[in-house]
Scaffold this active site. Structure first.
Site, PDB file in Angstrom:
ATOM      1  N   HIS A 204       0.878  -1.178   0.000  1.00  0.00           N
ATOM      2  CA  HIS A 204       0.000   0.000   0.000  1.00  0.00           C
ATOM      3  C   HIS A 204       0.917   1.231   0.000  1.00  0.00           C
ATOM      4  O   HIS A 204       1.316   1.719   1.052  1.00  0.00           O
ATOM      5  CB  HIS A 204      -0.885  -0.049   1.259  1.00  0.00           C
ATOM      6  CG  HIS A 204      -1.801   1.106   1.442  1.00  0.00           C
ATOM      7  ND1 HIS A 204      -3.165   1.029   1.259  1.00  0.00           N
ATOM      8  CD2 HIS A 204      -1.567   2.390   1.803  1.00  0.00           C
ATOM      9  CE1 HIS A 204      -3.707   2.200   1.512  1.00  0.00           C
ATOM     10  NE2 HIS A 204      -2.759   3.048   1.858  1.00  0.00           N
ATOM     11  N   HIS A 206       1.974   5.022  -0.966  1.00  0.00           N
ATOM     12  CA  HIS A 206       1.651   6.382  -1.422  1.00  0.00           C
ATOM     13  C   HIS A 206       2.819   6.854  -2.288  1.00  0.00           C
ATOM     14  O   HIS A 206       3.951   6.375  -2.146  1.00  0.00           O
ATOM     15  CB  HIS A 206       1.385   7.285  -0.214  1.00  0.00           C
ATOM     16  CG  HIS A 206       0.062   6.975   0.444  1.00  0.00           C
ATOM     17  ND1 HIS A 206      -1.046   7.764   0.294  1.00  0.00           N
ATOM     18  CD2 HIS A 206      -0.326   5.931   1.216  1.00  0.00           C
ATOM     19  CE1 HIS A 206      -2.067   7.226   0.953  1.00  0.00           C
ATOM     20  NE2 HIS A 206      -1.649   6.115   1.535  1.00  0.00           N
ATOM     21  N   CYS A 237      -3.492  10.833   3.912  1.00  0.00           N
ATOM     22  CA  CYS A 237      -4.059  10.647   5.247  1.00  0.00           C
ATOM     23  C   CYS A 237      -4.043  11.979   5.967  1.00  0.00           C
ATOM     24  O   CYS A 237      -3.000  12.635   6.037  1.00  0.00           O
ATOM     25  CB  CYS A 237      -3.251   9.603   6.026  1.00  0.00           C
ATOM     26  SG  CYS A 237      -3.841   9.405   7.712  1.00  0.00           S
ATOM     27  N   ASN A 246      -2.270   7.780  -3.090  1.00  0.00           N
ATOM     28  CA  ASN A 246      -1.824   6.401  -3.332  1.00  0.00           C
ATOM     29  C   ASN A 246      -1.280   6.308  -4.749  1.00  0.00           C
ATOM     30  O   ASN A 246      -1.629   7.100  -5.613  1.00  0.00           O
ATOM     31  CB  ASN A 246      -3.031   5.458  -3.246  1.00  0.00           C
ATOM     32  CG  ASN A 246      -3.578   5.346  -1.840  1.00  0.00           C
ATOM     33  OD1 ASN A 246      -4.470   6.094  -1.453  1.00  0.00           O
ATOM     34  ND2 ASN A 246      -3.044   4.430  -1.073  1.00  0.00           N
TER      35      ASN A 246
HETATM   36  P1  HMG Z   1     -10.557   8.674  20.597  1.00  0.00           P
HETATM   37  O1  HMG Z   1     -10.933  10.123  20.723  1.00  0.00           O
HETATM   38  O2  HMG Z   1      -9.360   8.200  21.348  1.00  0.00           O
HETATM   39  O3  HMG Z   1     -11.773   7.716  20.931  1.00  0.00           O
HETATM   40  O4  HMG Z   1     -10.422   8.342  19.058  1.00  0.00           O
HETATM   41  P2  HMG Z   1     -12.757   7.607  22.136  1.00  0.00           P
HETATM   42  O5  HMG Z   1     -13.069   6.172  22.287  1.00  0.00           O
HETATM   43  O6  HMG Z   1     -12.254   8.379  23.333  1.00  0.00           O
HETATM   44  O7  HMG Z   1     -14.062   8.360  21.575  1.00  0.00           O
HETATM   45  C1  HMG Z   1     -14.101   9.752  21.261  1.00  0.00           C
HETATM   46  C2  HMG Z   1     -15.338  10.042  20.456  1.00  0.00           C
HETATM   47  O8  HMG Z   1     -15.298   9.346  19.213  1.00  0.00           O
HETATM   48  C3  HMG Z   1     -16.626   9.566  21.139  1.00  0.00           C
HETATM   49  O9  HMG Z   1     -17.655  10.454  20.721  1.00  0.00           O
HETATM   50  C4  HMG Z   1     -16.860   8.218  20.516  1.00  0.00           C
HETATM   51  O10 HMG Z   1     -18.214   7.826  20.555  1.00  0.00           O
HETATM   52  C5  HMG Z   1     -16.423   8.466  19.094  1.00  0.00           C
HETATM   53  P3  HMG Z   1     -18.136  11.717  21.624  1.00  0.00           P
HETATM   54  O11 HMG Z   1     -18.566  11.083  22.913  1.00  0.00           O
HETATM   55  O12 HMG Z   1     -16.908  12.593  21.788  1.00  0.00           O
HETATM   56  O13 HMG Z   1     -19.221  12.330  20.818  1.00  0.00           O
HETATM   57  N1  HMG Z   1     -15.988   7.246  18.425  1.00  0.00           N
HETATM   58  C6  HMG Z   1     -16.480   6.824  17.252  1.00  0.00           C
HETATM   59  N2  HMG Z   1     -17.405   7.340  16.427  1.00  0.00           N
HETATM   60  C7  HMG Z   1     -17.652   6.646  15.297  1.00  0.00           C
HETATM   61  N3  HMG Z   1     -17.031   5.504  14.952  1.00  0.00           N
HETATM   62  C8  HMG Z   1     -16.099   4.970  15.759  1.00  0.00           C
HETATM   63  C9  HMG Z   1     -15.797   5.634  16.955  1.00  0.00           C
HETATM   64  N4  HMG Z   1     -14.933   5.384  17.960  1.00  0.00           N
HETATM   65  C10 HMG Z   1     -15.056   6.361  18.849  1.00  0.00           C
HETATM   66  N5  HMG Z   1     -15.490   3.845  15.404  1.00  0.00           N
HETATM   67  C11 HMG Z   1     -10.463   6.821  17.218  1.00  0.00           C
HETATM   68  C12 HMG Z   1      -9.979   7.075  18.629  1.00  0.00           C
HETATM   69  C13 HMG Z   1      -9.740   5.605  16.732  1.00  0.00           C
HETATM   70  C14 HMG Z   1     -11.961   6.556  17.238  1.00  0.00           C
HETATM   71  C15 HMG Z   1     -10.190   8.069  16.345  1.00  0.00           C
HETATM   72  O14 HMG Z   1      -8.876   8.495  16.547  1.00  0.00           O
HETATM   73  C16 HMG Z   1     -10.407   7.767  14.893  1.00  0.00           C
HETATM   74  O15 HMG Z   1     -11.538   7.584  14.446  1.00  0.00           O
HETATM   75  N6  HMG Z   1      -9.331   7.719  14.128  1.00  0.00           N
HETATM   76  C17 HMG Z   1      -9.410   7.345  12.706  1.00  0.00           C
HETATM   77  C18 HMG Z   1      -8.400   8.084  11.938  1.00  0.00           C
HETATM   78  C19 HMG Z   1      -8.501   7.675  10.484  1.00  0.00           C
HETATM   79  O16 HMG Z   1      -9.533   7.250  10.003  1.00  0.00           O
HETATM   80  N7  HMG Z   1      -7.382   7.868   9.769  1.00  0.00           N
HETATM   81  C20 HMG Z   1      -7.324   7.564   8.352  1.00  0.00           C
HETATM   82  C21 HMG Z   1      -7.360   6.100   8.056  1.00  0.00           C
HETATM   83  S1  HMG Z   1      -5.825   5.260   8.351  1.00  0.00           S
HETATM   84  C22 HMG Z   1      -4.896   5.545   6.889  1.00  0.00           C
HETATM   85  O17 HMG Z   1      -5.290   6.329   6.057  1.00  0.00           O
HETATM   86  C23 HMG Z   1      -3.670   4.731   6.647  1.00  0.00           C
HETATM   87  C24 HMG Z   1      -3.886   3.609   5.634  1.00  0.00           C
HETATM   88  O18 HMG Z   1      -4.346   4.118   4.391  1.00  0.00           O
HETATM   89  C25 HMG Z   1      -2.571   2.844   5.415  1.00  0.00           C
HETATM   90  C26 HMG Z   1      -1.417   3.772   5.083  1.00  0.00           C
HETATM   91  O19 HMG Z   1      -1.488   4.518   4.084  1.00  0.00           O
HETATM   92  O20 HMG Z   1      -0.454   3.733   5.850  1.00  0.00           O
HETATM   93  C27 HMG Z   1      -4.936   2.592   6.147  1.00  0.00           C
HETATM   94 MG    MG Z   2      -3.115   4.963   2.857  1.00  0.00          MG
END
Ligand code: HMG
Ligand code: MG
Length: 299
Positions: A204, A206, A237, A246
């Site tokens: 994967h 970029h 990201c 990507n």
């Molecule tokens: P956090 O703040 O530590 O989580 O986030 P929390 O458990 O303390 O919850 C905080 C709030 O988020 C709460 O809501 C939860 O309900 C909500 P509030 O009470 O404040 O209203 N929450 C959620 N809502 C919806 N869906 C969920 C969820 N979990 C908690 N699943 C967390 C931790 C992981 C949730 C957050 O940091 C997050 O969502 N991060 C995602 C970041 C992301 O999507 N990044 C991009 C994708 S990764 C990428 O692109 C790399 C990849 O392509 C590979 C590469 O290129 O290397 C895959």
């Molecule tokens: Mg990626």
């Protein structure tokens, strides 16, 4: 090198998650329909993550439901049990958990350490196993981290082994910021393949520094046969400063076909999918092949 290659099209998720222009659920569904129609049967369509973290992925449940009648395998990202439950309510059959090989990115992306992220994934993987759901495992920053700099191959090997032992069917190695170069990519693939079979690894990459195709070629020479790419070279990201898209699906398909590897993608239809999403985003594609083919059409 002539062995078949599988492409995982990540444009609708990785491609759109970093875009400032909001793309509606209907347009995301239409984009996925075009990708499937172009001959890309595996598409990552969304993410069940915090809407505060990545607002672009809001509506992933509607997107998944909107494409479920199509012939294809649809993947969605799931960071924790809350995301798992939402993914199941929307009918997801394949999910992807995402870890990092570097602590800095883990903290920035999912607000926890690598070890804590693994603890979060354990119940997700256990439930997925009980429910008959396939789980892919991503590892980010395998060739460098925007926060911690150099990342040792052993750090990647350790996380890969852990995700594999927990039951992921495939480990996708992410060069999140596109800093890798071919010899490093080759060594990394060789190191990880010592712990996880090469046929269960994916690349994967970029393309930030323009090395992605060369890195893919090096990884293919190590026996890796799954490539993640995004139509038009979309992607990035929000938690990886400076990372661009990507590797473009058009560029990958062009390279593979040039190597005599039949990939079953209709380039005209793929180009149409890319051009339509580029129109919505208001800028031309990044893909070199897409731009070359568009220029040729105008002649
Ligand atoms: P956090 O703040 O530590 O989580 O986030 P929390 O458990 O303390 O919850 C905080 C709030 O988020 C709460 O809501 C939860 O309900 C909500 P509030 O009470 O404040 O209203 N929450 C959620 N809502 C919806 N869906 C969920 C969820 N979990 C908690 N699943 C967390 C931790 C992981 C949730 C957050 O940091 C997050 O969502 N991060 C995602 C970041 C992301 O999507 N990044 C991009 C994708 S990764 C990428 O692109 C790399 C990849 O392509 C590979 C590469 O290129 O290397 C895959
Ligand atoms: Mg990626």
């Amino acid at each position: 090198m002539s062995e078949p290659v599988r492409i995982v099209e990540v444009g609708p998720r990785d491609g759109l998650q970093n875009e400032k222009t909001p793309i509606s659920v209907a347009d995301r569904i239409a984009f996925i329909e075009r990708l499937i129609g172009a001959g890309l049967p595996i598409v990552e369509v969304g993410a069940f993550v915090s809407p505060k973290a990545v607002p672009q992925m809001v509506g992933s449940a509607e997107v998944l439901r909107g494409v479920s009648h199509l012939p294809g395998e649809f993947h969605v990202l799931v960071p924790n049990e809350k995301g798992y439950e939402a993914s199941q309510a929307a009918g997801a059959k394949v999910i992807a958990v995402f870890a990092s090989a570097s602590e800095g990115f883990s903290r920035a992306n999912i607000n926890c350490s690598i070890a804590e992220s693994i603890e979060r994934f354990k119940p997700v993987l256990a439930r997925a196993k009980a429910d008959g759901i396939k789980v892919r495992g991503y590892i980010s920053c395998v060739l460098g981290c925007p926060f911690d700099g150099e990342v040792k191959p052993q750090a990647v090997v350790d996380v890969a082994r852990t995700l594999w032992d927990l039951g992921c069917y495939e480990i996708s190695l992410g060069d999140t910021i596109g800093v890798g170069t071919p010899v490093k990519a080759r060594h990394l693939m060789r190191a990880v393949a010592g712990e996880v079979p090469a046929q269960n690894l994916a690349m994967h990459f970029h393309d930030t520094y323009g090395q992605a195709l060369a890195n893919l070629y090096a990884g293919m020479e190590e026996g890796v046969r799954v490539i993640d790419s995004a139509a038009g070279g979309l992607g990035g990201c929000p938690y990886a400063p400076g990372a661009t898209g990507n590797v473009a699906t058009e560029d990958v398909v062009y390279m593979l076909e040039g190597m005599g590897i039949k990939i079953g993608v209709d380039m005209d239809k793929l180009l149409a999918a890319t051009n339509e999403v580029s129109r919505l985003l208001g800028r031309p594609p990044v893909s070199r092949v897409a731009n070359a083919l568009n220029a040729k059409k105008k002649l």
